[in-house]
Design a protein around this motif. Structure first.
Motif, PDB file in Angstrom:
ATOM      1  N   TYR A 149      -8.049   2.038   1.269  1.00 32.39           N
ATOM      2  CA  TYR A 149      -6.792   2.444   1.904  1.00 32.39           C
ATOM      3  C   TYR A 149      -5.596   1.842   1.174  1.00 32.39           C
ATOM      4  O   TYR A 149      -4.563   2.493   1.026  1.00 32.39           O
ATOM      5  N   SER A 150      -5.739   0.614   0.704  1.00 26.65           N
ATOM      6  CA  SER A 150      -4.667  -0.022  -0.064  1.00 26.65           C
ATOM      7  C   SER A 150      -4.416   0.732  -1.363  1.00 26.65           C
ATOM      8  O   SER A 150      -3.267   0.899  -1.775  1.00 26.65           O
ATOM      9  N   PHE A 151      -5.480   1.185  -2.000  1.00 24.40           N
ATOM     10  CA  PHE A 151      -5.328   1.955  -3.227  1.00 24.40           C
ATOM     11  C   PHE A 151      -4.643   3.294  -2.965  1.00 24.40           C
ATOM     12  O   PHE A 151      -3.780   3.717  -3.737  1.00 24.40           O
ATOM     13  N   VAL A 152      -5.036   3.943  -1.872  1.00 22.53           N
ATOM     14  CA  VAL A 152      -4.456   5.249  -1.547  1.00 22.53           C
ATOM     15  C   VAL A 152      -2.970   5.116  -1.239  1.00 22.53           C
ATOM     16  O   VAL A 152      -2.156   5.910  -1.708  1.00 22.53           O
ATOM     17  N   LYS A 153      -2.608   4.121  -0.442  1.00 26.30           N
ATOM     18  CA  LYS A 153      -1.212   3.957  -0.042  1.00 26.30           C
ATOM     19  C   LYS A 153      -0.375   3.230  -1.100  1.00 26.30           C
ATOM     20  O   LYS A 153       0.848   3.244  -1.028  1.00 26.30           O
ATOM     21  N   GLY A 154      -1.015   2.570  -2.042  1.00 29.38           N
ATOM     22  CA  GLY A 154      -0.284   1.857  -3.080  1.00 29.38           C
ATOM     23  C   GLY A 154       0.396   0.602  -2.568  1.00 29.38           C
ATOM     24  O   GLY A 154       1.430   0.186  -3.091  1.00 29.38           O
ATOM     25  N   SER A 155      -0.182  -0.009  -1.557  1.00 25.57           N
ATOM     26  CA  SER A 155       0.403  -1.198  -0.945  1.00 25.57           C
ATOM     27  C   SER A 155      -0.543  -2.380  -1.124  1.00 25.57           C
ATOM     28  O   SER A 155      -1.735  -2.288  -0.824  1.00 25.57           O
ATOM     29  N   ALA A 156      -0.007  -3.483  -1.594  1.00 26.15           N
ATOM     30  CA  ALA A 156      -0.819  -4.680  -1.786  1.00 26.15           C
ATOM     31  C   ALA A 156      -1.036  -5.429  -0.479  1.00 26.15           C
ATOM     32  O   ALA A 156      -1.889  -6.316  -0.408  1.00 26.15           O
ATOM     33  N   PHE A 157      -0.278  -5.086   0.555  1.00 31.66           N
ATOM     34  CA  PHE A 157      -0.416  -5.776   1.835  1.00 31.66           C
ATOM     35  C   PHE A 157      -1.827  -5.638   2.394  1.00 31.66           C
ATOM     36  O   PHE A 157      -2.399  -6.601   2.914  1.00 31.66           O
ATOM     37  N   PHE A 158      -2.411  -4.447   2.298  1.00 31.26           N
ATOM     38  CA  PHE A 158      -3.737  -4.231   2.845  1.00 31.26           C
ATOM     39  C   PHE A 158      -4.804  -4.996   2.057  1.00 31.26           C
ATOM     40  O   PHE A 158      -5.834  -5.356   2.603  1.00 31.26           O
ATOM     41  N   MET A 159      -4.563  -5.239   0.787  1.00 30.41           N
ATOM     42  CA  MET A 159      -5.493  -6.064   0.015  1.00 30.41           C
ATOM     43  C   MET A 159      -5.440  -7.510   0.486  1.00 30.41           C
ATOM     44  O   MET A 159      -6.466  -8.194   0.507  1.00 30.41           O
ATOM     45  N   ASP A 160      -4.258  -7.981   0.861  1.00 27.71           N
ATOM     46  CA  ASP A 160      -4.147  -9.327   1.422  1.00 27.71           C
ATOM     47  C   ASP A 160      -4.912  -9.430   2.734  1.00 27.71           C
ATOM     48  O   ASP A 160      -5.622 -10.414   2.977  1.00 27.71           O
ATOM     49  N   VAL A 161      -4.785  -8.419   3.557  1.00 27.89           N
ATOM     50  CA  VAL A 161      -5.509  -8.397   4.828  1.00 27.89           C
ATOM     51  C   VAL A 161      -7.017  -8.362   4.573  1.00 27.89           C
ATOM     52  O   VAL A 161      -7.790  -9.061   5.242  1.00 27.89           O
ATOM     53  N   ALA A 162      -7.447  -7.588   3.600  1.00 29.57           N
ATOM     54  CA  ALA A 162      -8.870  -7.503   3.265  1.00 29.57           C
ATOM     55  C   ALA A 162      -9.391  -8.852   2.769  1.00 29.57           C
ATOM     56  O   ALA A 162     -10.499  -9.267   3.131  1.00 29.57           O
ATOM     57  N   LEU A 163      -8.600  -9.534   1.966  1.00 26.10           N
ATOM     58  CA  LEU A 163      -9.015 -10.841   1.460  1.00 26.10           C
ATOM     59  C   LEU A 163      -9.147 -11.860   2.589  1.00 26.10           C
ATOM     60  O   LEU A 163     -10.135 -12.601   2.654  1.00 26.10           O
ATOM     61  N   VAL A 164      -8.187 -11.882   3.488  1.00 31.06           N
ATOM     62  CA  VAL A 164      -8.247 -12.814   4.621  1.00 31.06           C
ATOM     63  C   VAL A 164      -9.436 -12.485   5.519  1.00 31.06           C
ATOM     64  O   VAL A 164     -10.152 -13.392   5.969  1.00 31.06           O
ATOM     65  N   LEU A 165      -9.684 -11.201   5.768  1.00 32.65           N
ATOM     66  CA  LEU A 165     -10.827 -10.809   6.588  1.00 32.65           C
ATOM     67  C   LEU A 165     -12.143 -11.199   5.929  1.00 32.65           C
ATOM     68  O   LEU A 165     -13.066 -11.664   6.604  1.00 32.65           O
ATOM     69  N   ALA A 166     -12.241 -11.059   4.619  1.00 27.25           N
ATOM     70  CA  ALA A 166     -13.464 -11.445   3.910  1.00 27.25           C
ATOM     71  C   ALA A 166     -13.699 -12.954   3.997  1.00 27.25           C
ATOM     72  O   ALA A 166     -14.832 -13.402   4.201  1.00 27.25           O
TER      73      ALA A 166
END
Length: 88
Positions: free
Chosen positions: A51-68
Motif C-alpha cells: 500500500y505504501s508503494f501504491v500511494k507513494g507515501s513513506a509513512f505506511f512503511m514506518d507503520v509497517a516497520l513499527v508493527l514488525a
C-alpha cells in the motif's frame, strides 16, 4: 498493468489472513495461536508495504516497520513466558 497486479496481490493477502484469523480463534493450544498471530502480522506488514508503494507515501512503511518490531518482541515475550513461566 502494474497497479492491477498490486491490487490483486492485496486481495490475495486479505484472503491469506482468513486462515490465520481462524487459527487465532480456534487454535487448540496457545503456541498455535501465537504462530497464527505472528503470521497474520507478517501479512499485514507486507500489505502495508504494498500500500505504501501504491500511494507513494513513506509513512505506511514506518507503520509497517513499527508493527514488525512490536510483533517480533511480542512473539519472543510470549515464547519466553510459555517456556519459563516468567517474562523477566
Amino acid at each position: 498493468m502494474n497497479s492491477m497486479l498490486l491490487e490483486y496481490s492485496l486481495i490475495f493477502m486479505v484472503i491469506t489472513i482468513i486462515p490465520c484469523i481462524y487459527r487465532v480463534i480456534k487454535g487448540p493450544t496457545i503456541p498455535d495461536r501465537v504462530v497464527a498471530l505472528d503470521a497474520m502480522t507478517t501479512v499485514i506488514v507486507v500489505m502495508l508495504g504494498i500500500y505504501s508503494f501504491v500511494k507513494g507515501s513513506a509513512f505506511f512503511m514506518d507503520v509497517a516497520l513499527v508493527l514488525a518490531i512490536i510483533s517480533f518482541v511480542g512473539t519472543v515475550t510470549v515464547a519466553k513466558y510459555l517456556d519459563e513461566g516468567v517474562v523477566f
